[in-house]
Design a protein around this motif. Structure first.
Motif, PDB file in Angstrom:
ATOM      1  N   ILE A  97       0.831  -1.210   0.000  1.00  0.00           N
ATOM      2  CA  ILE A  97       0.000   0.000   0.000  1.00  0.00           C
ATOM      3  C   ILE A  97       0.865   1.259   0.000  1.00  0.00           C
ATOM      4  N   TYR A  98       1.816   1.347   0.926  1.00  0.00           N
ATOM      5  CA  TYR A  98       2.534   2.603   1.136  1.00  0.00           C
ATOM      6  C   TYR A  98       3.783   2.758   0.260  1.00  0.00           C
ATOM      7  N   VAL A  99       4.350   1.635  -0.196  1.00  0.00           N
ATOM      8  CA  VAL A  99       5.556   1.714  -1.024  1.00  0.00           C
ATOM      9  C   VAL A  99       5.229   1.484  -2.497  1.00  0.00           C
ATOM     10  N   LEU A 100       4.492   0.426  -2.774  1.00  0.00           N
ATOM     11  CA  LEU A 100       4.161   0.098  -4.158  1.00  0.00           C
ATOM     12  C   LEU A 100       2.910   0.800  -4.664  1.00  0.00           C
ATOM     13  N   LYS A 101       2.181   1.452  -3.746  1.00  0.00           N
ATOM     14  CA  LYS A 101       0.951   2.183  -4.088  1.00  0.00           C
ATOM     15  C   LYS A 101      -0.126   1.254  -4.661  1.00  0.00           C
ATOM     16  N   THR A 102      -0.154   0.030  -4.160  1.00  0.00           N
ATOM     17  CA  THR A 102      -1.189  -0.931  -4.539  1.00  0.00           C
ATOM     18  C   THR A 102      -2.507  -0.522  -3.889  1.00  0.00           C
ATOM     19  N   SER A 103      -3.612  -0.779  -4.547  1.00  0.00           N
ATOM     20  CA  SER A 103      -4.911  -0.459  -3.948  1.00  0.00           C
ATOM     21  C   SER A 103      -5.119  -1.308  -2.697  1.00  0.00           C
ATOM     22  N   ARG A 104      -5.890  -0.783  -1.760  1.00  0.00           N
ATOM     23  CA  ARG A 104      -6.125  -1.502  -0.511  1.00  0.00           C
ATOM     24  C   ARG A 104      -6.807  -2.850  -0.774  1.00  0.00           C
ATOM     25  N   ALA A 105      -7.732  -2.873  -1.703  1.00  0.00           N
ATOM     26  CA  ALA A 105      -8.448  -4.119  -2.011  1.00  0.00           C
ATOM     27  C   ALA A 105      -7.487  -5.174  -2.566  1.00  0.00           C
ATOM     28  N   GLU A 106      -6.610  -4.758  -3.474  1.00  0.00           N
ATOM     29  CA  GLU A 106      -5.656  -5.701  -4.061  1.00  0.00           C
ATOM     30  C   GLU A 106      -4.632  -6.159  -3.020  1.00  0.00           C
ATOM     31  N   ALA A 107      -4.185  -5.225  -2.165  1.00  0.00           N
ATOM     32  CA  ALA A 107      -3.218  -5.576  -1.123  1.00  0.00           C
ATOM     33  C   ALA A 107      -3.839  -6.557  -0.123  1.00  0.00           C
ATOM     34  N   ASP A 108      -5.101  -6.345   0.202  1.00  0.00           N
ATOM     35  CA  ASP A 108      -5.811  -7.249   1.110  1.00  0.00           C
ATOM     36  C   ASP A 108      -5.893  -8.656   0.513  1.00  0.00           C
ATOM     37  N   LYS A 109      -6.260  -8.721  -0.753  1.00  0.00           N
ATOM     38  CA  LYS A 109      -6.384 -10.013  -1.436  1.00  0.00           C
ATOM     39  C   LYS A 109      -5.039 -10.745  -1.464  1.00  0.00           C
ATOM     40  N   LYS A 110      -3.995 -10.021  -1.792  1.00  0.00           N
ATOM     41  CA  LYS A 110      -2.662 -10.619  -1.860  1.00  0.00           C
ATOM     42  C   LYS A 110      -2.187 -11.067  -0.474  1.00  0.00           C
ATOM     43  N   ALA A 111      -2.417 -10.237   0.541  1.00  0.00           N
ATOM     44  CA  ALA A 111      -1.983 -10.566   1.897  1.00  0.00           C
ATOM     45  C   ALA A 111      -2.675 -11.823   2.405  1.00  0.00           C
ATOM     46  N   ARG A 112      -3.954 -11.965   2.122  1.00  0.00           N
ATOM     47  CA  ARG A 112      -4.680 -13.171   2.548  1.00  0.00           C
ATOM     48  C   ARG A 112      -4.153 -14.413   1.833  1.00  0.00           C
ATOM     49  N   ARG A 113      -3.799 -14.252   0.565  1.00  0.00           N
ATOM     50  CA  ARG A 113      -3.225 -15.371  -0.183  1.00  0.00           C
ATOM     51  C   ARG A 113      -1.877 -15.781   0.417  1.00  0.00           C
ATOM     52  N   LEU A 114      -1.085 -14.795   0.819  1.00  0.00           N
ATOM     53  CA  LEU A 114       0.214 -15.096   1.414  1.00  0.00           C
ATOM     54  C   LEU A 114       0.069 -15.705   2.801  1.00  0.00           C
ATOM     55  N   LEU A 115      -0.923 -15.274   3.548  1.00  0.00           N
ATOM     56  CA  LEU A 115      -1.178 -15.901   4.844  1.00  0.00           C
ATOM     57  C   LEU A 115      -1.492 -17.384   4.681  1.00  0.00           C
ATOM     58  N   GLU A 116      -2.275 -17.710   3.679  1.00  0.00           N
ATOM     59  CA  GLU A 116      -2.563 -19.119   3.392  1.00  0.00           C
ATOM     60  C   GLU A 116      -1.278 -19.844   2.995  1.00  0.00           C
ATOM     61  N   LYS A 117      -0.457 -19.188   2.235  1.00  0.00           N
ATOM     62  CA  LYS A 117       0.790 -19.791   1.736  1.00  0.00           C
ATOM     63  C   LYS A 117       1.707 -20.195   2.882  1.00  0.00           C
ATOM     64  N   VAL A 118       1.772 -19.361   3.933  1.00  0.00           N
ATOM     65  CA  VAL A 118       2.645 -19.675   5.067  1.00  0.00           C
ATOM     66  C   VAL A 118       1.908 -20.417   6.176  1.00  0.00           C
ATOM     67  N   GLY A 119       0.691 -20.878   5.862  1.00  0.00           N
ATOM     68  CA  GLY A 119      -0.051 -21.713   6.801  1.00  0.00           C
ATOM     69  C   GLY A 119      -0.710 -20.978   7.944  1.00  0.00           C
ATOM     70  N   LEU A 120      -1.015 -19.683   7.742  1.00  0.00           N
ATOM     71  CA  LEU A 120      -1.587 -18.878   8.823  1.00  0.00           C
ATOM     72  C   LEU A 120      -2.839 -18.131   8.369  1.00  0.00           C
ATOM     73  N   GLY A 121      -3.632 -18.774   7.525  1.00  0.00           N
ATOM     74  CA  GLY A 121      -4.837 -18.136   7.010  1.00  0.00           C
ATOM     75  C   GLY A 121      -5.833 -17.741   8.080  1.00  0.00           C
ATOM     76  N   ASP A 122      -5.761 -18.402   9.232  1.00  0.00           N
ATOM     77  CA  ASP A 122      -6.712 -18.103  10.319  1.00  0.00           C
ATOM     78  C   ASP A 122      -6.183 -17.042  11.284  1.00  0.00           C
ATOM     79  N   LYS A 123      -5.018 -16.447  10.977  1.00  0.00           N
ATOM     80  CA  LYS A 123      -4.414 -15.482  11.904  1.00  0.00           C
ATOM     81  C   LYS A 123      -4.418 -14.054  11.352  1.00  0.00           C
ATOM     82  N   ALA A 124      -5.253 -13.787  10.366  1.00  0.00           N
ATOM     83  CA  ALA A 124      -5.240 -12.477   9.705  1.00  0.00           C
ATOM     84  C   ALA A 124      -5.421 -11.329  10.690  1.00  0.00           C
ATOM     85  N   HIS A 125      -6.279 -11.509  11.679  1.00  0.00           N
ATOM     86  CA  HIS A 125      -6.612 -10.399  12.581  1.00  0.00           C
ATOM     87  C   HIS A 125      -5.922 -10.515  13.941  1.00  0.00           C
ATOM     88  N   SER A 126      -4.912 -11.377  14.027  1.00  0.00           N
ATOM     89  CA  SER A 126      -4.131 -11.510  15.256  1.00  0.00           C
ATOM     90  C   SER A 126      -2.996 -10.493  15.261  1.00  0.00           C
TER      91      SER A 126
END
Length: 258
Positions: A121-150
């Motif tokens: 968001i702040y460096v690459l100027k990605t939209s918040r919606a796209e950054a959210d989608k990507k971040a959730r995908r990466l959380l799943e990738k590292v096995g922490l999809g259930d920890k988004a709001h921790s």
């Protein structure tokens, strides 16, 4: 192995770095091909962390050259003279170089999801919606999809380090540098991080990993760089290094750690 500079993800030539009278790096030279995983081994104080910090230009160098994807890092070259780049130019270069520290360095006031989203968001100027989608995908990738709001304080050390890896990946780095990524973790938690690094290795992510964790070196690395006293004393395929290290200091190290 002969290096084709056009295919090098990292090329270091004659690197020197001192702190006052202490010479931390002494004429270090090597190359890392795109998609290679390098385990950077050596006793404490051998220069591993300093080397990583120089590659990411967190430390200024005293001599030599560092190239990432063919781009001279931190400096502009005018004949034989190097001139320091502006902070803005260096920051732009760092976008392609991920860094994962042993101490996680997460923003304590942000959730796991927000930590991963912040760079895009702040460096690459990605939209918040796209950054959210990507971040959730990466959380799943590292096995922490259930920890988004921790928040970090609610996560184990191994989970925090996997969030730090996801945060680095969110910037789509060409290279990721790991500085002792499991040293702050107990053995059980460190295996979570090792598994994540192994997945990245299998996917062809270029990585240079300073570590004392032999599971990373044996299970993930293509090559081993062994450092002593600021010098790169051995550069060998990982299997060859562990089966028959050439340098006496390498053999002593493996007798204690392998």
């Amino acid at each position: 192995m002969q290096s084709n500079h056009r295919e090098d993800a990292i090329r270091v030539a004659g690197l020197r770095k001192s702190f006052s009278s202490f010479q931390a790096l002494k004429n270090v030279s090597f190359h890392v091909r795109s998609g290679e995983v390098i385990a950077l081994l050596g006793p404490s104080g051998s220069g591993k962390s300093t080397l990583l910090r120089c590659i990411n230009h967190l430390e200024e160098i005293d001599g030599g050259r560092i190239y990432v994807n063919g781009q001279l890092i931190g400096y502009e070259e005018t004949g034989p003279v190097l001139r320091q780049m502006s902070d803005a130019a260096v920051s732009a270069q760092r976008r392609s170089i991920g860094m994962v520290f042993q101490s996680f360095n997460l923003f304590r006031h942000m959730t796991a999801l927000q930590n991963i989203m912040s760079g895009p968001i702040y460096v690459l100027k990605t939209s918040r919606a796209e950054a959210d989608k990507k971040a959730r995908r990466l959380l799943e990738k590292v096995g922490l999809g259930d920890k988004a709001h921790s928040y970090p304080a609610q996560l184990s050390g191994g989970q925090q380090q996997r969030i730090a890896i996801a945060r680095a990946l969110a910037m789509d780095p060409k290279v990721i540098l790991f500085d002792e990524p499991t040293s702050a973790l107990d053995p059980e938690l460190s295996q979570e991080v090792v598994a994540t690094i192994k997945t990245l290795a299998e996917e062809g992510q270029t990585m240079l990993i300073a570590t004392h964790e032999m599971a990373i070196a044996k299970g993930c690395a293509d090559r081993v760089f062994f450092m002593v006293g600021g010098e790169l004393v051995e550069d060998a395929p990982a299997g060859e290094f562990f089966a028959s290290p050439r340098h006496e200091r390498s053999r002593q190290f493996l007798a204690l750690h392998a």
